[in-house]
Design an enzyme around this catalytic site. Structure first.
Site, mmCIF file in Angstrom:
data_model
loop_
_atom_site.group_PDB
_atom_site.id
_atom_site.type_symbol
_atom_site.label_atom_id
_atom_site.label_comp_id
_atom_site.label_asym_id
_atom_site.label_seq_id
_atom_site.Cartn_x
_atom_site.Cartn_y
_atom_site.Cartn_z
ATOM 1 C CD GLU A 209 -4.394 -2.691 6.961
ATOM 2 O OE1 GLU A 209 -5.425 -3.077 7.330
ATOM 3 O OE2 GLU A 209 -4.108 -1.366 6.928
ATOM 4 N NE ARG B 43 -9.695 -2.823 3.921
ATOM 5 C CZ ARG B 43 -8.325 -2.308 5.047
ATOM 6 N NH1 ARG B 43 -7.933 -4.299 4.716
ATOM 7 N NH2 ARG B 43 -8.010 -2.277 5.561
ATOM 8 N NE ARG C 32 -1.938 2.401 3.816
ATOM 9 C CZ ARG C 32 -2.624 3.008 4.900
ATOM 10 N NH1 ARG C 32 -3.869 2.496 4.953
ATOM 11 N NH2 ARG C 32 -1.622 3.632 5.168
ATOM 12 C CE1 TYR D 222 -4.964 6.712 7.730
ATOM 13 C CE2 TYR D 222 -4.601 6.071 4.854
ATOM 14 C CZ TYR D 222 -4.872 6.234 6.542
ATOM 15 O OH TYR D 222 -4.652 4.430 6.572
ATOM 16 C CD GLU E 108 -8.778 0.390 2.486
ATOM 17 O OE1 GLU E 108 -7.295 0.141 2.380
ATOM 18 O OE2 GLU E 108 -8.076 0.712 4.503
ATOM 19 C CD1 TRP F 108 -7.006 11.558 10.451
ATOM 20 C CD2 TRP F 108 -7.567 10.139 10.427
ATOM 21 N NE1 TRP F 108 -6.002 10.609 11.001
ATOM 22 C CE2 TRP F 108 -6.322 9.416 10.487
ATOM 23 C CE3 TRP F 108 -8.273 8.566 11.444
ATOM 24 C CZ2 TRP F 108 -4.670 7.863 10.836
ATOM 25 C CZ3 TRP F 108 -7.522 7.479 11.412
ATOM 26 C CH2 TRP F 108 -6.130 7.155 11.676
ATOM 27 C CD GLU G 275 -9.626 1.210 7.525
ATOM 28 O OE1 GLU G 275 -8.699 0.303 6.981
ATOM 29 O OE2 GLU G 275 -9.891 1.571 7.969
HETATM 30 O O1 LIG Z 1 -6.432 0.589 5.889
HETATM 31 C C1 LIG Z 1 -6.119 0.448 7.133
HETATM 32 O O2 LIG Z 1 -4.726 0.256 7.922
HETATM 33 C C2 LIG Z 1 -6.461 1.842 8.246
HETATM 34 O O3 LIG Z 1 -7.224 2.586 7.701
HETATM 35 C C3 LIG Z 1 -5.780 2.427 9.212
HETATM 36 O O4 LIG Z 1 -4.928 2.067 10.053
HETATM 37 C C4 LIG Z 1 -6.947 2.887 10.445
HETATM 38 O O5 LIG Z 1 -6.701 4.018 9.853
HETATM 39 C C5 LIG Z 1 -6.919 2.402 11.540
HETATM 40 O O6 LIG Z 1 -7.322 1.306 12.474
HETATM 41 C C6 LIG Z 1 -8.097 3.278 12.817
HETATM 42 O O7 LIG Z 1 -7.931 3.053 13.982
HETATM 43 MG MG LIG Z 2 -8.092 1.549 5.459
#
Ligand SMILES: O=C(O)[C@@H](O)[C@@H](O)[C@H](O)[C@H](O)CO
Ligand SMILES: [Mg+2]
Length: 402
Positions: A339, A283, A147, A159, A236, A402, A262
């Site tokens: 991941e 995810r 990634r 980010y 994603e 965020w 996620e």
């Molecule tokens: O894809 C990812 O890994 C992110 O979106 C995460 O790092 C996410 O920001 C964190 O799990 C938040 O706790």
């Molecule tokens: Mg993510």
């Protein structure tokens, strides 16, 4: 057989983890992860005050019945706190069952479908050059999938750009830190990163990108289209998914594969996305979506529509979740990718585990159970420390995602 005792262990070996330990009257115990990044104590209280009292005396072999008891019995269904508490119980009960059977967990799920679990790592840098170098380091370590996120000129703390190379950790402040966002600048910059990556390394590796819920559907469609020449494995969280319909617009305009989930907790959060084939990868993960019992249901639904799994595996998911996810990934027929953000050494010591990385893949071990334990004496040396995820604001001060 009865559940005799259960307890919650909170530890912070670099970041906070909430772990449930369930003990039986036969000496066998199981471990489950209940961590919710930045809101940890809510799940700890849900377990200690409202779940553990109900568990005492129950038969730990009745995994499905206990799952239904906690889900239907709460009356207040779904949500990240409830589903993480249920997930922790579920993981611990599968651990107990597999230990009693003398088998690694994947055997109970249906046995091995693959030799190893392809993982992707996080490469990031303050600018394109740094990210390109970071991707090269992952390639050198043997990763097949990476990634890539990069700092964007004019955006404060964009980010995905961490301070460390391997151990990027976003929840790092006593109160939420404020990062910036500007969609125009990100749209100008991100395609250049992937152009440079393909020019430098060719097309043999899988590349992924996380939009982290920042774009509107139209903007996401635009970026997806611009990224098409670089053949991403996935884009994603291109847009927030509370409104599952939003993905129709993105889907109509781009062939870049889409991944989401996620922050989902149940099958209901992804049902429309899956049934309408609006995504390619789901995810949801063990800790976020009610444990192995529920994740398996999501994966089965997804398989009908050729949607594959891509379990969330950031560092806020403890090694216990990673262990369970790897057994699930080893079995699940419609596996896509896993991941894998590496945990710190301190975390790995607190949670001894038998999975290992080799040749771009993670491999679950053959120990009976899910293969992850907790060293409680060591855990006690790292007391809980409040830590929040950042928030994001636009240049004019408006709140953003965020
Ligand atoms: O894809 C990812 O890994 C992110 O979106 C995460 O790092 C996410 O920001 C964190 O799990 C938040 O706790
Ligand atoms: Mg993510």
């Amino acid at each position: 057989m009865k559940i005799q005792a259960a307890k919650v262990v909170i530890t912070c070996p670099g970041r906070n983890f909430v772990t449930l330990k369930i003990e039986t009257d036969q000496g066998v115990y199981g471990i489950g992860d209940a961590t919710m990044n930045g809101r940890e104590l809510a799940v700890a209280s849900y377990l200690e005050d409202h779940v553990i009292p109900c568990l005492i005396g129950m038969d730990p072999r009745r995994i499905e019945d206990i799952w239904q008891y906690l889900y239907r019995g709460a009356y207040w269904r779904r949500g990240p706190v409830t589903m993480r508490a249920i997930a922790a119980v579920d993981m611990a009960l599968w651990d107990i069952k597999a230990k009693m059977a003398g088998m690694p967990l994947y055997q109970l799920l249906g046995g091995r479908s693959r030799d190893g679990v392809m993982v992707y790592g996080h490469a990031n840098g303050a600018d394109i050059e740094e990210t390109v170098d970071a991707v090269g380091k992952y390639i050198d370590m043997g990763y097949k999938a990476i990634r890539a996120q990069t700092g964007v000129p004019g955006i404060k703390d964009a980010y995905g750009v961490g301070r460390g190379v391997l151990h990027y950790e976003p929840a790092d402040a006593q109160l939420p830190s404020v990062s910036g966002w500007d969609t125009r600048k990100a749209l100008n910059h991100t395609p250049k990163l992937f152009e440079k990556l393909r020019d430098t390394y060719g097309f043999d590796h899988h590349l992924l990108h996380d939009g982290h819920h920042r774009y509107t559907p139209q903007e996401a469609a635009n970026l997806g289209k611009m990224l098409e020449p670089f053949q991403l494995f996935w884009f994603e969280d291109c847009t927030p998914a509370e409104n599952q319909e939003a993905f129709k617009l993105v889907r109509q305009h781009t062939t870049t594969p889409l991944a989401v989930g996620e922050v989902f907790n149940t099958i209901w959060d992804c049902k429309d996305l899956i049934e309408n084939q609006l995504i390619d990868y789901i995810r949801t993960t063990v800790v976020g979506a009610g444990g192995i019992t529920h994740l398996r249901r999501i994966a089965d639904l997804a398989s009908l529509y050729q949607v594959r799994t891509g379990c969330h595996g950031a560092t806020d998911l403890s090694p216990v979740t990673m262990g369970c996810a790897l057994h699930f990934d080893t079995w699940v027929p419609n596996f896509g990718i896993q991941e894998y953000m590496r945990h710190s050494e301190e975390t790995d010591e607190v949670f001894p585990h038998d999975y290992h990385f080799a040749d771009g893949h993670l491999h679950c071990g053959e120990t009976p159970g899910h293969g992850v334990d907790i060293d409680e004496a060591l855990a006690a040396k790292y007391p809980y420390k409040p830590a929040y995820l950042p928030v994001a604001r636009l240049e004019d001060g408006s709140m953003w995602n965020w």
